[in-house]
Write a protein that holds these residues in place. Structure first.
Motif, PDB file in Angstrom:
ATOM      1  N   TYR A  22      39.985  30.180  25.055  1.00  0.00           N
ATOM      2  CA  TYR A  22      38.543  29.995  24.922  1.00  0.00           C
ATOM      3  C   TYR A  22      38.184  29.763  23.450  1.00  0.00           C
ATOM      4  CZ  TYR A  22      38.264  31.693  29.701  1.00  0.00           C
ATOM      5  OH  TYR A  22      38.424  31.830  31.063  1.00  0.00           O
ATOM      6  N   ALA A  23      37.130  28.985  23.248  1.00  0.00           N
ATOM      7  CA  ALA A  23      36.745  28.601  21.890  1.00  0.00           C
ATOM      8  C   ALA A  23      36.276  29.793  21.071  1.00  0.00           C
ATOM      9  CB  ALA A  23      35.657  27.528  21.929  1.00  0.00           C
ATOM     10  N   ASP A  24      35.587  30.731  21.720  1.00  0.00           N
ATOM     11  CA  ASP A  24      35.127  31.917  21.000  1.00  0.00           C
ATOM     12  C   ASP A  24      34.926  33.068  21.976  1.00  0.00           C
ATOM     13  OD1 ASP A  24      32.432  31.733  22.145  1.00  0.00           O
ATOM     14  OD2 ASP A  24      32.147  30.041  20.776  1.00  0.00           O
ATOM     15  N   ALA A  25      34.630  34.247  21.418  1.00  0.00           N
ATOM     16  CA  ALA A  25      34.516  35.452  22.229  1.00  0.00           C
ATOM     17  C   ALA A  25      33.351  35.403  23.204  1.00  0.00           C
ATOM     18  CB  ALA A  25      34.384  36.671  21.315  1.00  0.00           C
ATOM     19  N   SER A  26      32.262  34.722  22.833  1.00  0.00           N
ATOM     20  CA  SER A  26      31.086  34.689  23.707  1.00  0.00           C
ATOM     21  C   SER A  26      31.370  33.939  25.001  1.00  0.00           C
ATOM     22  CB  SER A  26      29.905  34.054  22.965  1.00  0.00           C
ATOM     23  OG  SER A  26      30.183  32.705  22.635  1.00  0.00           O
ATOM     24  N   VAL A  27      32.126  32.841  24.908  1.00  0.00           N
ATOM     25  CA  VAL A  27      32.481  32.084  26.118  1.00  0.00           C
ATOM     26  C   VAL A  27      33.353  32.945  27.031  1.00  0.00           C
ATOM     27  CG1 VAL A  27      33.662  30.050  27.011  1.00  0.00           C
ATOM     28  CG2 VAL A  27      32.315  29.877  24.908  1.00  0.00           C
ATOM     29  N   PHE A  28      34.334  33.600  26.432  1.00  0.00           N
ATOM     30  CA  PHE A  28      35.209  34.471  27.207  1.00  0.00           C
ATOM     31  C   PHE A  28      34.408  35.605  27.863  1.00  0.00           C
ATOM     32  CE2 PHE A  28      37.560  38.584  26.832  1.00  0.00           C
ATOM     33  CZ  PHE A  28      38.292  38.460  28.007  1.00  0.00           C
ATOM     34  N   SER A  29      33.513  36.223  27.102  1.00  0.00           N
ATOM     35  CA  SER A  29      32.721  37.343  27.626  1.00  0.00           C
ATOM     36  C   SER A  29      31.876  36.916  28.820  1.00  0.00           C
ATOM     37  CB  SER A  29      31.821  37.914  26.523  1.00  0.00           C
ATOM     38  OG  SER A  29      32.593  38.484  25.483  1.00  0.00           O
ATOM     39  N   THR A  30      31.308  35.715  28.736  1.00  0.00           N
ATOM     40  CA  THR A  30      30.512  35.186  29.844  1.00  0.00           C
ATOM     41  C   THR A  30      31.371  35.013  31.082  1.00  0.00           C
ATOM     42  OG1 THR A  30      28.999  34.047  28.345  1.00  0.00           O
ATOM     43  CG2 THR A  30      29.080  33.274  30.622  1.00  0.00           C
ATOM     44  N   TRP A  59      33.595  37.205  36.486  1.00  0.00           N
ATOM     45  CA  TRP A  59      34.715  37.684  37.292  1.00  0.00           C
ATOM     46  C   TRP A  59      34.515  39.116  37.773  1.00  0.00           C
ATOM     47  CZ3 TRP A  59      38.643  36.303  32.868  1.00  0.00           C
ATOM     48  CH2 TRP A  59      38.678  34.919  32.706  1.00  0.00           C
ATOM     49  N   THR A  60      34.026  39.971  36.890  1.00  0.00           N
ATOM     50  CA  THR A  60      34.038  41.410  37.164  1.00  0.00           C
ATOM     51  C   THR A  60      32.659  42.051  37.281  1.00  0.00           C
ATOM     52  OG1 THR A  60      34.087  42.037  34.815  1.00  0.00           O
ATOM     53  CG2 THR A  60      36.217  41.579  35.870  1.00  0.00           C
ATOM     54  N   GLY A  61      31.620  41.327  36.830  1.00  0.00           N
ATOM     55  CA  GLY A  61      30.284  41.909  36.823  1.00  0.00           C
ATOM     56  C   GLY A  61      30.014  42.746  35.591  1.00  0.00           C
ATOM     57  N   LEU A  62      31.001  42.845  34.694  1.00  0.00           N
ATOM     58  CA  LEU A  62      30.872  43.630  33.472  1.00  0.00           C
ATOM     59  C   LEU A  62      31.337  42.817  32.271  1.00  0.00           C
ATOM     60  CD1 LEU A  62      32.496  46.968  34.734  1.00  0.00           C
ATOM     61  CD2 LEU A  62      30.038  46.545  34.457  1.00  0.00           C
ATOM     62  N   SER A  63      30.803  43.131  31.109  1.00  0.00           N
ATOM     63  CA  SER A  63      31.302  42.511  29.884  1.00  0.00           C
ATOM     64  C   SER A  63      32.664  43.132  29.568  1.00  0.00           C
ATOM     65  CB  SER A  63      30.344  42.769  28.728  1.00  0.00           C
ATOM     66  OG  SER A  63      30.386  44.140  28.339  1.00  0.00           O
ATOM     67  N   PRO A  64      33.480  42.496  28.724  1.00  0.00           N
ATOM     68  CA  PRO A  64      34.775  43.091  28.376  1.00  0.00           C
ATOM     69  C   PRO A  64      34.659  44.521  27.863  1.00  0.00           C
ATOM     70  CG  PRO A  64      34.699  40.816  27.640  1.00  0.00           C
ATOM     71  CD  PRO A  64      33.322  41.157  28.127  1.00  0.00           C
ATOM     72  N   LYS A  65      33.696  44.786  26.987  1.00  0.00           N
ATOM     73  CA  LYS A  65      33.522  46.125  26.431  1.00  0.00           C
ATOM     74  C   LYS A  65      33.112  47.121  27.512  1.00  0.00           C
ATOM     75  CE  LYS A  65      34.348  45.461  21.994  1.00  0.00           C
ATOM     76  NZ  LYS A  65      35.463  46.169  21.300  1.00  0.00           N
ATOM     77  N   GLN A  66      32.191  46.699  28.405  1.00  0.00           N
ATOM     78  CA  GLN A  66      31.759  47.581  29.495  1.00  0.00           C
ATOM     79  C   GLN A  66      32.930  47.896  30.428  1.00  0.00           C
ATOM     80  OE1 GLN A  66      28.635  45.066  31.016  1.00  0.00           O
ATOM     81  NE2 GLN A  66      27.007  46.214  29.970  1.00  0.00           N
ATOM     82  N   TRP A  67      33.713  46.856  30.751  1.00  0.00           N
ATOM     83  CA  TRP A  67      34.852  47.047  31.649  1.00  0.00           C
ATOM     84  C   TRP A  67      35.871  47.994  31.018  1.00  0.00           C
ATOM     85  CZ3 TRP A  67      40.103  46.521  31.833  1.00  0.00           C
ATOM     86  CH2 TRP A  67      40.700  46.439  33.081  1.00  0.00           C
ATOM     87  N   GLN A  68      36.130  47.787  29.736  1.00  0.00           N
ATOM     88  CA  GLN A  68      37.097  48.625  29.016  1.00  0.00           C
ATOM     89  C   GLN A  68      36.638  50.084  29.005  1.00  0.00           C
ATOM     90  OE1 GLN A  68      37.641  47.834  24.714  1.00  0.00           O
ATOM     91  NE2 GLN A  68      39.768  47.393  25.232  1.00  0.00           N
ATOM     92  N   LYS A  69      35.333  50.281  28.781  1.00  0.00           N
ATOM     93  CA  LYS A  69      34.772  51.631  28.749  1.00  0.00           C
ATOM     94  C   LYS A  69      34.877  52.286  30.119  1.00  0.00           C
ATOM     95  CE  LYS A  69      30.677  54.151  27.146  1.00  0.00           C
ATOM     96  NZ  LYS A  69      29.320  54.011  26.564  1.00  0.00           N
ATOM     97  N   LYS A  70      34.587  51.519  31.173  1.00  0.00           N
ATOM     98  CA  LYS A  70      34.645  52.055  32.532  1.00  0.00           C
ATOM     99  C   LYS A  70      36.068  52.438  32.908  1.00  0.00           C
ATOM    100  CE  LYS A  70      33.731  50.817  37.349  1.00  0.00           C
ATOM    101  NZ  LYS A  70      33.256  49.755  38.278  1.00  0.00           N
ATOM    102  N   VAL A  71      37.027  51.582  32.589  1.00  0.00           N
ATOM    103  CA  VAL A  71      38.429  51.868  32.925  1.00  0.00           C
ATOM    104  C   VAL A  71      38.932  53.073  32.143  1.00  0.00           C
ATOM    105  CG1 VAL A  71      40.790  50.981  32.741  1.00  0.00           C
ATOM    106  CG2 VAL A  71      38.977  49.516  33.602  1.00  0.00           C
ATOM    107  N   GLY A  72      38.469  53.213  30.903  1.00  0.00           N
ATOM    108  CA  GLY A  72      38.882  54.343  30.073  1.00  0.00           C
ATOM    109  C   GLY A  72      38.454  55.684  30.625  1.00  0.00           C
ATOM    110  N   LYS A  73      37.440  55.698  31.484  1.00  0.00           N
ATOM    111  CA  LYS A  73      36.939  56.951  32.062  1.00  0.00           C
ATOM    112  C   LYS A  73      37.635  57.319  33.360  1.00  0.00           C
ATOM    113  CE  LYS A  73      32.238  56.578  30.113  1.00  0.00           C
ATOM    114  NZ  LYS A  73      30.809  56.462  30.426  1.00  0.00           N
ATOM    115  N   THR A  74      38.397  56.353  33.915  1.00  0.00           N
ATOM    116  CA  THR A  74      39.049  56.607  35.212  1.00  0.00           C
ATOM    117  C   THR A  74      40.444  57.160  35.025  1.00  0.00           C
ATOM    118  OG1 THR A  74      39.855  54.321  35.290  1.00  0.00           O
ATOM    119  CG2 THR A  74      37.732  54.798  36.325  1.00  0.00           C
TER     120      THR A  74
END
Length: 332
Positions: free
Chosen positions: A304-312, A317-332
């Motif tokens: 991807y050209a930049d982080a914003s495109v990837f984040s979108t 795919w997941t309904g969450l931003s990368p940071k949100q997904w990472q935070k959620k997985v870290g709690k499980t």
């Protein structure tokens, strides 16, 4: 659970039979079935694989069984990793590239380089354990490393200085080792190289990349003779992780025109776009879970050209931003 590709022990059944033992019985003793190792590109339990190797070494009375198995394996037992090396200019870069992609082959094992002046240690770290230990897994991994470094340097795989962070295994009548420098009870598990060697040109670069792709594809066709979808997944995963992936290159690797590749995939009920989305999501989730790189670096690695495109894309795919997904997985 830590997993490893089943083809990492290619040749196991043949070698155990040659040593006068029953490989099927040994596999079943740890809960495996032979079909998991008969050409299927499957993940298996890394801990059970380690236990299998330990039981086999004892049954066959071969204290260096792991090295012996690696000695009889083709480079394809490393999956797509040699393909990454073919795209690195220096030997040191090739080792770093493979280290970053090792999770595609096995989880629960890591490789790092430690420079100490004139020498550099290429070190394995393992997250797994078994009641019988993991000495044979260490030996197999060291054998794989020797095979790989020999390929990119042109040196003999038997001449590297091997250090094993485990006690010397039992000694009985066994096949003598061709490896000339093996030391047990060492503070690290790995091999020692000249630091100067790491700055030299990778023997595979640049002309060998096409032959590396060809060799990898031939292996995949043996593994998946009727599944073009799985062939595409494997080739695309390898090329994407290496930083150079496109429909044209994947198609060329499989000796198909891009349009013909898309048509054949459609006949199997899948599209190239769908495959790439699933591959990118799998790689992204793995890196985010392990926190192995920044979101920006991950975006670039996934093409991807930049982080914003990837984040979108990731949120689609997941309904969450990368940071949100990472935070959620870290709690499980």
């Amino acid at each position: 659970m830590y997993l490893a590709k089943s083809y990492s022990i290619i040749g196991y059944q043949r070698l155990v039979t040659e040593l006068g033992q029953n490989p099927v019985s040994l596999m079943r003793s740890v809960g495996f079935v032979p079909a998991q190792f008969n050409g299927a590109d499957l993940f298996v339990s890394y801990s059970k694989l380690a236990e299998l190797l330990e039981r086999t070494a004892l049954q066959c009375q071969q204290p260096l069984f792991g090295l012996l198995l690696a000695q009889h394996q083709p480079l394809e037992s490393l999956g797509p990793l040699p393909l990454f090396a073919a795209q690195s200019h220096t030997i040191g870069d090739a080792l770093s590239k493979v280290s970053s992609a090792l999770y595609l082959q096995a989880s629960g094992v890591h490789v790092r380089q430690i420079s100490t002046g004139d020498t550099t240690q290429v070190v394995f770290d393992f997250d797994i354990s078994t009641p019988l230990g993991i000495t044979q897994l260490k030996l197999l991994s060291l054998g794989h490393l020797c095979n790989f470094v020999a390929e990119i340097t042109g040196l003999s795989r038997y001449d590297f200085e091997i250090s094993v962070s485990a006690p010397a295994p039992y000694q009985q009548d066994c096949r003598p080792s061709d490896y000339k420098q093996i030391r047990f009870d060492q503070p690290f598990c790995g091999i020692t190289l000249s630091t100067r060697l790491l700055t030299q040109q990778n023997r595979q670069y640049p002309s060998a990349i096409s032959s590396s792709i060809k060799r990898h594809v031939e292996f995949l066709r043996e593994q998946f003779p009727t599944s073009l979808e799985e062939q595409v997944r494997q080739v695309a995963s390898a090329l994407l992780a290496s930083g150079d992936c496109s429909l044209e290159l994947v198609a060329a690797s499989l000796d198909l025109h891009p349009r013909m590749l898309q048509l054949k995939l459609k006949e199997q009920g899948v599209s190239y776009t769908q495959i790439m989305r699933e591959i990118r999501q799998t790689i992204a989730e793995d890196h985010l879970r392990r926190k192995s790189m920044s979101v920006t670096d991950l975006a670039l690695n996934l093409g991807y050209a930049d982080a914003s495109v990837f984040s979108t894309k990731f949120k689609q795919w997941t309904g969450l931003s990368p940071k949100q997904w990472q935070k959620k997985v870290g709690k499980t």
